[in-house]
Enzyme design. Structure first.
Site, short mmCIF file in Angstrom:
data_model
loop_
_atom_site.label_atom_id
_atom_site.label_comp_id
_atom_site.label_asym_id
_atom_site.label_seq_id
_atom_site.Cartn_x
_atom_site.Cartn_y
_atom_site.Cartn_z
N ASP A 159 1.22 -7.68 2.34
CA ASP A 159 1.32 -6.25 2.05
C ASP A 159 2.78 -5.80 1.88
O ASP A 159 3.33 -5.11 2.72
CB ASP A 159 0.64 -5.47 3.19
N HIS B 240 0.82 -1.21 0.00
CA HIS B 240 0.00 0.00 0.00
C HIS B 240 0.86 1.27 0.00
O HIS B 240 0.37 2.34 -0.32
CB HIS B 240 -1.06 -0.01 1.12
N SER C 293 3.98 2.09 8.60
CA SER C 293 3.81 1.12 7.54
C SER C 293 5.12 0.94 6.80
O SER C 293 5.77 1.92 6.43
CB SER C 293 2.74 1.57 6.55
N1 ARG Z 1 -4.88 0.60 7.76
C1 ARG Z 1 -3.57 0.62 7.17
C2 ARG Z 1 -2.97 2.03 7.29
O1 ARG Z 1 -3.48 2.86 7.97
C3 ARG Z 1 -3.57 0.12 5.77
C4 ARG Z 1 -4.25 1.00 4.79
C5 ARG Z 1 -4.23 0.51 3.37
N2 ARG Z 1 -5.26 -0.46 3.08
C6 ARG Z 1 -6.56 -0.16 2.78
N3 ARG Z 1 -7.41 -1.15 2.57
N4 ARG Z 1 -7.01 1.07 2.69
O2 ARG Z 1 -2.40 2.64 6.46
N1 ASP Z 2 -1.36 1.33 8.01
C1 ASP Z 2 -0.64 2.36 8.70
C2 ASP Z 2 0.37 3.06 7.78
O1 ASP Z 2 0.18 3.16 6.59
C3 ASP Z 2 0.00 1.86 9.94
C4 ASP Z 2 -0.90 2.03 11.13
O2 ASP Z 2 -1.62 3.03 11.20
O3 ASP Z 2 -0.86 1.16 12.00
O4 ASP Z 2 1.34 3.65 8.21
#
Ligand code: ARG
Ligand code: ASP
Length: 715
Positions: A219, A84, A649
């Protein structure tokens, strides 16, 4: 008695240092945390993690792009980060014929790696406490003149450290400006795409599984940093060679097991651990609900149109993902904060604070006004916070056609000063922006957003926050008429006409565009926001920041024996904990890890976020896991009790011996409030098991040649 219970509760939950709470400044490990880390199993020294004199782990960890972390995994500049995080780079090389997002991409040699203009990898050369230099000469100053002097000192320090542009140097406040640190980066601008799995692996689970455990997302994506012949940063060139980093991470093939020590190094973006109760109250009861309400409306409209039209599904996939990401976290935050009784915990802490400063006159003089000031300032902030959120979410982010409107010059003063050549460049830039915009734009979807969101804006905000022309307009037309009169009459809704205008863009076009109904509406809203909301909002916010700085100073004095970590501010931090699962609710126990079997189980559910990958199925059925499996299973993801946030991330998960065992990418649902209050029982970060990464690269993609560059540790 009640107070006593509260006190105990507070010291359990709030600022006292828990084993696993905290994002620590890497130069201060020796002072604060290394002893505990070693007690928990860590075998390296603080000097091994961050050293001024020798290569250390910090030299392998980078800022990837604008908001992620990445790490070096070979001596030839190979960089590992999340799928991502690499998403927009991967997307930019994809087309319908060559769909790397769907099918994955693997360079089978260095020649096949793909350049990504604009993408950077920043290596931290050094960081240091520069508080004394920043505060020099400010002792007698207050208010604006204090700020001006601070800014001046900061600029000078940055300028000196940048050595004429050789480095990027930035001074950032810690503890709300009670300390300042300088960060000096070497910025590499030739970063090429090496490999990415198909989205059905790299984004497996999509929004259904986002912020959730148990998780099965692979990921990850792989890039390579290039340098010039002197191993220095250089713009993209065919002559560039793979960068030889000062350090890279060895990779352990031994896996992870419950209670293993685990550490993240990386760039956590923002946390707010030291807010007063009023601020937490506002988040739970106003800011988050408002933003959730608006985004729910947006997501409903997205879904409807995405379901109806496959083209829209592709165009809006990325918008949907980024809109829903925070939307879902805000919901989790409310739930988690309420579960922790966060407002009450903060109030009890404030009662503690009061008792503390009342012990003598000097303290009382310094701190007695802090809490009453918060009380008043947050009351003042409330209506502006609401208005600001509505404008941000609706006018500046939610409606696409307004974003386009923002891009055109608003008067011809600047334009007339440009020579012919520069005007040509502006035309070209506008044309490019429009092409990008219309690629991911659907008229039907945006029109519906336009009427629905403007309706919300009008219904929910006090009249004084809205320009009169706007309320008149909405009073005059029903939804359908509004679209026809304003949206469809706008040249911004017509790609080909707009292209013509841009091709011959000049000061006449600027004048004419100012009369366009959408641009007029947007400018009216924008101006009203700037004049009647933004200034007051920023003013209250800066007063809050001033009080918060004093509050923080008091907290640090009150808790001088505790270890207080500074809030995350997108600078390098170390966080640590243990590999462990958790109990999300009564009677349910989550294991610390998942396996390929779980992916097969999810395939059965028929959810479009669980797309079947034939080859992965075959590998599973033939149990062809190579040396990456363990006990006949193929590990996929695991959790640990490490404090992390957005920006972490792509952070390397490092074991007791300093070896890479995982790649951080998310947090679990029950712990999404950790930016504001951490709960050691419920907060877990989520990582891909490095063996799954290697399995996909080698067994799935047949790019095993990449593993030859890595230091794989098997004993
Ligand atoms: N929750 C994770 C973060 O805050 C992954 C986000 C990317 N994935 C998604 N399905 N939007 O960045
Ligand atoms: N998914 C998040 C990021 O892109 C990580 C988190 O918020 O735990 O940095």
């Amino acid at each position: 008695m009640k107070k006593l219970i509260l006190f105990v509760f507070v010291s359990m939950l709030c600022f006292s240092s828990m084993a696993k709470e905290g994002m620590w400044v890497p130069t201060l490990l020796e002072k604060y945390t290394i002893e505990e880390m070693q007690q928990m199993g860590f075998r390296l020294s603080a000097e091994d993690v961050y050293s001024v004199n020798q290569n250390s782990l910090k030299d392998a960890v980078v800022i990837f792009g604008r908001g992620c972390t990445g790490e070096m995994i070979s001596d030839k500049g190979l960089l590992l980060t999340n799928h991502h995080c690499g998403y927009s780079a991967i997307q930019s090389h994809s087309s319908v014929e060559q769909d790397y997002l769907s099918n994955g991409f693997w360079a089978m040699s260095q020649e096949e790696e793909l350049a990504n203009p604009g993408l950077t990898a920043k290596f931290l050369d050094r960081m240091e406490d520069v508080s004394d230099s920043v505060f020099a000469g400010t002792e007698q100053l207050e208010g604006d003149s204090l700020q001006a002097k601070l800014d001046y000192n900061i600029r000078r320090i940055q300028q000196q450290a940048s050595e004429e542009g050789k480095y990027e140097a930035i001074v950032k406040p810690l503890y709300f400006g009670n300390q300042y640190f300088l960060y000096v980066y070497q910025v590499f601008t030739d970063v090429r795409l090496v490999g990415a799995p198909p989205s059905a692996i790299g984004k497996f689970g999509g929004d259904t599984d986002n912020w959730m455990w148990p998780r099965h997302t692979g990921d990850f994506s792989i890039f390579r940093v290039y340098a010039n012949a002197n191993n220095e940063p250089a713009p993209y060139s065919e002559d560039n060679v793979p960068y030889k980093p000062k350090n890279w991470l060895p990779i352990s093939m031994n896996g992870v097991h419950p209670d293993d020590f685990m550490m993240l190094m990386g760039y956590p973006g923002t946390t707010q651990q030291y807010l007063p109760s009023q601020a937490v109250d506002m988040i739970i009861n106003q800011s988050n609900p408002d933003r959730i309400k608006i985004r729910t409306a947006i997501l409903d409209i997205f879904s409807k149109h995405m379901e109806q039209d496959p083209k829209v599904r592709i165009q809006y996939a990325s918008k949907y993902a980024s809109t829903s990401n925070s939307w879902k976290r805000w919901k989790g935050e409310i739930r988690g904060l309420n579960r922790l009784n966060a407002i009450m915990v903060k109030e009890a802490y404030e009662a503690d604070f009061e008792v503390w400063y009342m012990q003598n006159d000097t303290l009382e003089e310094a701190y007695a006004s802090v809490l009453p000031q918060f009380e008043q300032l947050y009351i003042n902030l409330q209506p502006y916070e609401k208005a600001n959120n509505y404008y941000q979410e609706i006018v500046f982010k939610g409606i696409d056609i307004f974003k386009l409107a923002e891009n055109f010059p608003r008067n011809d003063k600047g334009w007339n000063r440009l020579d012919g050549e520069k005007q040509g460049l502006v035309r070209k830039a506008l044309d490019q922006k429009m092409t990008d915009y219309f690629d991911d734009y659907d008229l039907g979807t945006d029109q519906e957003l336009f009427t629905e969101l403007l309706r919300l804006l009008r219904a929910d905000l006090d009249q004084s926050f809205l320009p009169k022309e706007f309320t008149d307009l909405l009073a005059k037309y029903n939804d359908e008429k509004l679209i026809r009169k304003v949206y469809q009459k706008s040249v911004l809704a017509d790609a080909s006409k707009l292209k013509e205008i841009v091709a011959e863009f000049d000061s006449k076009a600027i004048d004419k565009l100012q009369k366009d109904p959408v641009i007029k509406l947007y400018n009216g809203l924008r101006q009203h926001y700037q004049q009647n909301i933004e200034r007051v909002y920023q003013d209250i916010k800066s007063n809050i920041a001033r009080v918060q700085k004093q509050y923080m100073k008091g907290i640090m004095a009150m808790e001088k024996n505790a270890q207080l970590y500074p809030d995350a501010n997108f600078t390098m931090r170390v966080a640590y904990g243990k590999v462990e699962g958790y109990q999300p609710r009564d009677g349910v126990e989550y294991s610390h890890h998942t396996t390929l079997q779980g992916i097969m189980e999810k395939y059965q559910l028929g959810n479009p976020d669980y797309i079947e990958v034939e080859k992965l199925k075959t590998l599973y059925e033939t149990a062809d896991f190579g040396e990456y499996g363990e006990d006949g299973q193929m590990p996929v993801a695991y959790t640990a009790s490490i404090h992390s946030t957005g920006g972490n991330s792509g952070s390397p998960a490092i074991n007791a011996k300093g070896q890479l065992v995982g790649l951080n990418f998310d947090r679990c649902w029950e712990g999404t409030m950790s930016d504001i209050m951490f709960d050691p029982d419920q907060c877990r970060n989520i990582m891909v098991d490095i063996r799954y990464v290697l399995f996909i690269v080698d067994k799935f993609a047949g790019a095993g040649y990449l593993l030859d560059e890595m230091d794989l540790i098997r004993e």
